[in-house]
Design a protein around this motif. Structure first.
Motif, mmCIF file in Angstrom:
data_model
loop_
_atom_site.group_PDB
_atom_site.id
_atom_site.type_symbol
_atom_site.label_atom_id
_atom_site.label_comp_id
_atom_site.label_asym_id
_atom_site.label_seq_id
_atom_site.Cartn_x
_atom_site.Cartn_y
_atom_site.Cartn_z
ATOM 1 N N THR A 59 0.742 -1.432 0.216
ATOM 2 C CA THR A 59 0.000 -0.103 0.062
ATOM 3 C C THR A 59 0.945 1.230 -0.133
ATOM 4 O O THR A 59 0.416 2.274 -0.503
ATOM 5 C CB THR A 59 -0.864 0.112 1.319
ATOM 6 O OG1 THR A 59 -1.431 -1.223 1.144
ATOM 7 C CG2 THR A 59 -1.955 1.297 1.168
ATOM 8 N N LEU A 60 1.934 1.157 0.635
ATOM 9 C CA LEU A 60 2.934 2.273 0.532
ATOM 10 C C LEU A 60 3.309 2.604 -0.928
ATOM 11 O O LEU A 60 3.342 3.879 -1.234
ATOM 12 C CB LEU A 60 4.006 1.873 1.379
ATOM 13 C CG LEU A 60 5.152 3.005 1.294
ATOM 14 C CD1 LEU A 60 4.770 4.579 1.812
ATOM 15 C CD2 LEU A 60 6.814 2.454 2.188
ATOM 16 N N ASP A 61 3.580 1.814 -1.524
ATOM 17 C CA ASP A 61 4.039 1.917 -3.082
ATOM 18 C C ASP A 61 2.847 2.400 -3.824
ATOM 19 O O ASP A 61 2.935 3.312 -4.600
ATOM 20 C CB ASP A 61 4.464 0.591 -3.764
ATOM 21 C CG ASP A 61 5.965 0.189 -3.104
ATOM 22 O OD1 ASP A 61 6.587 1.199 -2.583
ATOM 23 O OD2 ASP A 61 6.421 -0.974 -3.261
ATOM 24 N N ILE A 62 1.639 1.951 -3.577
ATOM 25 C CA ILE A 62 0.581 2.596 -4.403
ATOM 26 C C ILE A 62 0.233 3.936 -3.872
ATOM 27 O O ILE A 62 -0.386 4.850 -4.869
ATOM 28 C CB ILE A 62 -0.648 1.624 -3.767
ATOM 29 C CG1 ILE A 62 -0.591 0.000 -4.552
ATOM 30 C CG2 ILE A 62 -1.950 2.092 -4.643
ATOM 31 C CD1 ILE A 62 -1.714 -0.838 -4.094
ATOM 32 N N SER A 63 0.448 4.350 -2.456
ATOM 33 C CA SER A 63 0.153 5.598 -2.327
ATOM 34 C C SER A 63 0.999 6.674 -2.954
ATOM 35 O O SER A 63 0.636 7.912 -3.077
ATOM 36 C CB SER A 63 0.437 5.369 -0.733
ATOM 37 O OG SER A 63 1.711 5.830 -0.385
ATOM 38 N N LYS A 64 2.232 6.334 -3.448
ATOM 39 C CA LYS A 64 3.004 7.176 -4.107
ATOM 40 C C LYS A 64 2.749 7.489 -5.586
ATOM 41 O O LYS A 64 3.190 8.332 -6.061
ATOM 42 C CB LYS A 64 4.281 6.595 -4.060
ATOM 43 C CG LYS A 64 5.082 6.494 -2.779
ATOM 44 C CD LYS A 64 6.454 5.936 -2.392
ATOM 45 C CE LYS A 64 6.876 5.742 -0.942
ATOM 46 N NZ LYS A 64 8.090 5.012 -1.286
ATOM 47 N N CYS A 65 1.847 6.678 -6.054
ATOM 48 C CA CYS A 65 1.616 6.671 -7.755
ATOM 49 C C CYS A 65 0.133 6.728 -8.205
ATOM 50 O O CYS A 65 -0.076 6.969 -9.192
ATOM 51 C CB CYS A 65 2.521 5.482 -8.250
ATOM 52 S SG CYS A 65 1.569 3.801 -8.070
ATOM 53 N N TYR A 66 -0.738 6.175 -7.166
ATOM 54 C CA TYR A 66 -2.064 6.006 -7.520
ATOM 55 C C TYR A 66 -2.826 7.288 -8.260
ATOM 56 O O TYR A 66 -3.629 7.313 -9.200
ATOM 57 C CB TYR A 66 -3.115 5.519 -6.278
ATOM 58 C CG TYR A 66 -3.455 6.402 -5.658
ATOM 59 C CD1 TYR A 66 -4.764 7.393 -5.667
ATOM 60 C CD2 TYR A 66 -2.567 7.108 -4.389
ATOM 61 C CE1 TYR A 66 -5.170 8.233 -4.873
ATOM 62 C CE2 TYR A 66 -3.027 8.042 -3.896
ATOM 63 C CZ TYR A 66 -4.361 8.685 -3.915
ATOM 64 O OH TYR A 66 -4.890 9.647 -3.087
ATOM 65 N N SER A 67 -2.315 8.543 -7.847
ATOM 66 C CA SER A 67 -3.100 9.546 -8.265
ATOM 67 C C SER A 67 -2.555 9.825 -9.638
ATOM 68 O O SER A 67 -3.617 10.435 -10.418
ATOM 69 C CB SER A 67 -2.615 10.893 -7.369
ATOM 70 O OG SER A 67 -1.081 11.160 -7.432
ATOM 71 N N PHE A 68 -1.602 9.340 -10.113
ATOM 72 C CA PHE A 68 -1.219 9.594 -11.577
ATOM 73 C C PHE A 68 -2.364 8.665 -12.594
ATOM 74 O O PHE A 68 -2.529 9.243 -13.456
ATOM 75 C CB PHE A 68 0.404 9.049 -11.906
ATOM 76 C CG PHE A 68 0.593 9.242 -13.315
ATOM 77 C CD1 PHE A 68 0.786 10.495 -13.677
ATOM 78 C CD2 PHE A 68 0.690 8.328 -14.288
ATOM 79 C CE1 PHE A 68 1.305 10.700 -15.306
ATOM 80 C CE2 PHE A 68 0.934 8.398 -15.424
ATOM 81 C CZ PHE A 68 1.287 9.776 -15.951
ATOM 82 N N PHE A 69 -2.489 7.422 -12.027
ATOM 83 C CA PHE A 69 -3.431 6.730 -12.776
ATOM 84 C C PHE A 69 -4.933 7.197 -12.808
ATOM 85 O O PHE A 69 -5.540 7.420 -13.871
ATOM 86 C CB PHE A 69 -3.602 5.426 -12.092
ATOM 87 C CG PHE A 69 -2.219 4.474 -12.356
ATOM 88 C CD1 PHE A 69 -2.114 3.685 -13.395
ATOM 89 C CD2 PHE A 69 -1.330 4.522 -11.422
ATOM 90 C CE1 PHE A 69 -0.950 2.914 -13.692
ATOM 91 C CE2 PHE A 69 -0.258 3.933 -11.497
ATOM 92 C CZ PHE A 69 -0.151 3.101 -12.752
ATOM 93 N N LYS A 70 -5.273 8.042 -11.765
ATOM 94 C CA LYS A 70 -6.667 8.577 -11.528
ATOM 95 C C LYS A 70 -6.543 9.796 -12.652
ATOM 96 O O LYS A 70 -7.810 9.894 -13.199
ATOM 97 C CB LYS A 70 -6.893 9.049 -10.047
ATOM 98 C CG LYS A 70 -7.237 8.055 -9.242
ATOM 99 C CD LYS A 70 -8.820 8.167 -9.096
ATOM 100 C CE LYS A 70 -9.255 7.135 -7.826
ATOM 101 N NZ LYS A 70 -10.648 7.219 -7.726
#
Length: 234
Positions: A59-70
């Motif tokens: 989840t730490l890794d996802i928190s750093k990049c998910y906004s770009f996908f959104k």
């Protein structure tokens, strides 16, 4: 047919999920690199309609990049258990994920879930195409349809305070959205929320300056956005 990107740390771990999706004629691509390289390859990310983050990804890794996908219009699904996230410092991400794929989900449950997102995205694109003529009129329906739960909360609370002539500070806004004490993570996330809302306003042809940042004070709704929030959300 959906175009699905699976982000994983172990390509072999996703073979069953990939096979299920391919049997329903979806186009599926698994990657262990695109999470880190996403910002370097936006044209690749934009090819897909949704991304599934595997439970092999922290989840730490996802928190750093998910906004770009959104920001690039992808629906985000997380493989795993939502309840596990509720107990962590990343609980705010629950509102950012569009849905979950449970580890014990049946084949038909997965297929139906993906089909729903594909259908919703087709409707959103159709609505967008209807308003993409030369005048490029604002599309309030599509704008509010595209908002995440937390983005809607942000606009709603700003509207409630503003209609009473009160200023809503960033700290108080964080408390209202996440219903917890203010953290640095929440404040950072609040900035991400406003950035995404501003981008969606632009995409849907709202005039500039409808979500205003006032340093040391907070955020304010422009007159047009205030009236649209009143119409759609009050």
């Amino acid at each position: 047919m959906a175009r699905i990107l699976i982000i994983t740390r172990n390509l072999l771990a996703e073979q069953d999920l990939q096979a299920i999706l391919q049997r329903s004629n979806d186009e599926v691509y698994c990657s262990s690199d695109l999470m880190a390289d996403a910002r370097l390859s936006p044209e690749i990310i934009q090819y897909f309609s949704l991304v599934i983050f595997s439970d092999t990804v922290s989840t730490l890794d996802i928190s750093k990049c998910y906004s770009f996908f959104k920001e690039n219009g992808l629906a985000i699904l997380r493989k795993g258990n939502k309840n596990d996230l509720k107990k962590s410092e990343f609980s705010y991400l629950i509102e950012e994920f569009d849905d979950w794929i449970d580890r014990d989900a049946s084949e038909i449950e997965i297929i139906e879930k993906i089909a729903k997102f594909t259908s919703d995205q087709k409707k959103a694109r159709a609505a967008s195409n209807e308003t993409s003529g030369s005048k490029k009129e604002k599309n309030a329906d599509l704008f509010f349809f595209s908002l995440s739960s937390n983005e809607k909360k942000l606009l709603y609370h700003l509207y409630q305070y503003q209609k009473e002539g009160r200023v809503l500070s960033r700290e108080k806004l964080c408390q209202l959205i996440w219903e917890s004490d203010v953290t640095k993570s929440n404040l950072c996330q609040l900035s991400n929320l406003t950035h995404r809302i501003k981008k969606k306003l632009t995409v849907n042809h709202f005039p500039d300056g409808e979500l205003i940042t006032s340093w040391n004070k907070g955020y304010f709704l422009g007159d047009l956005l205030f009236s649209e929030v009143e119409k759609f959300m009050a």
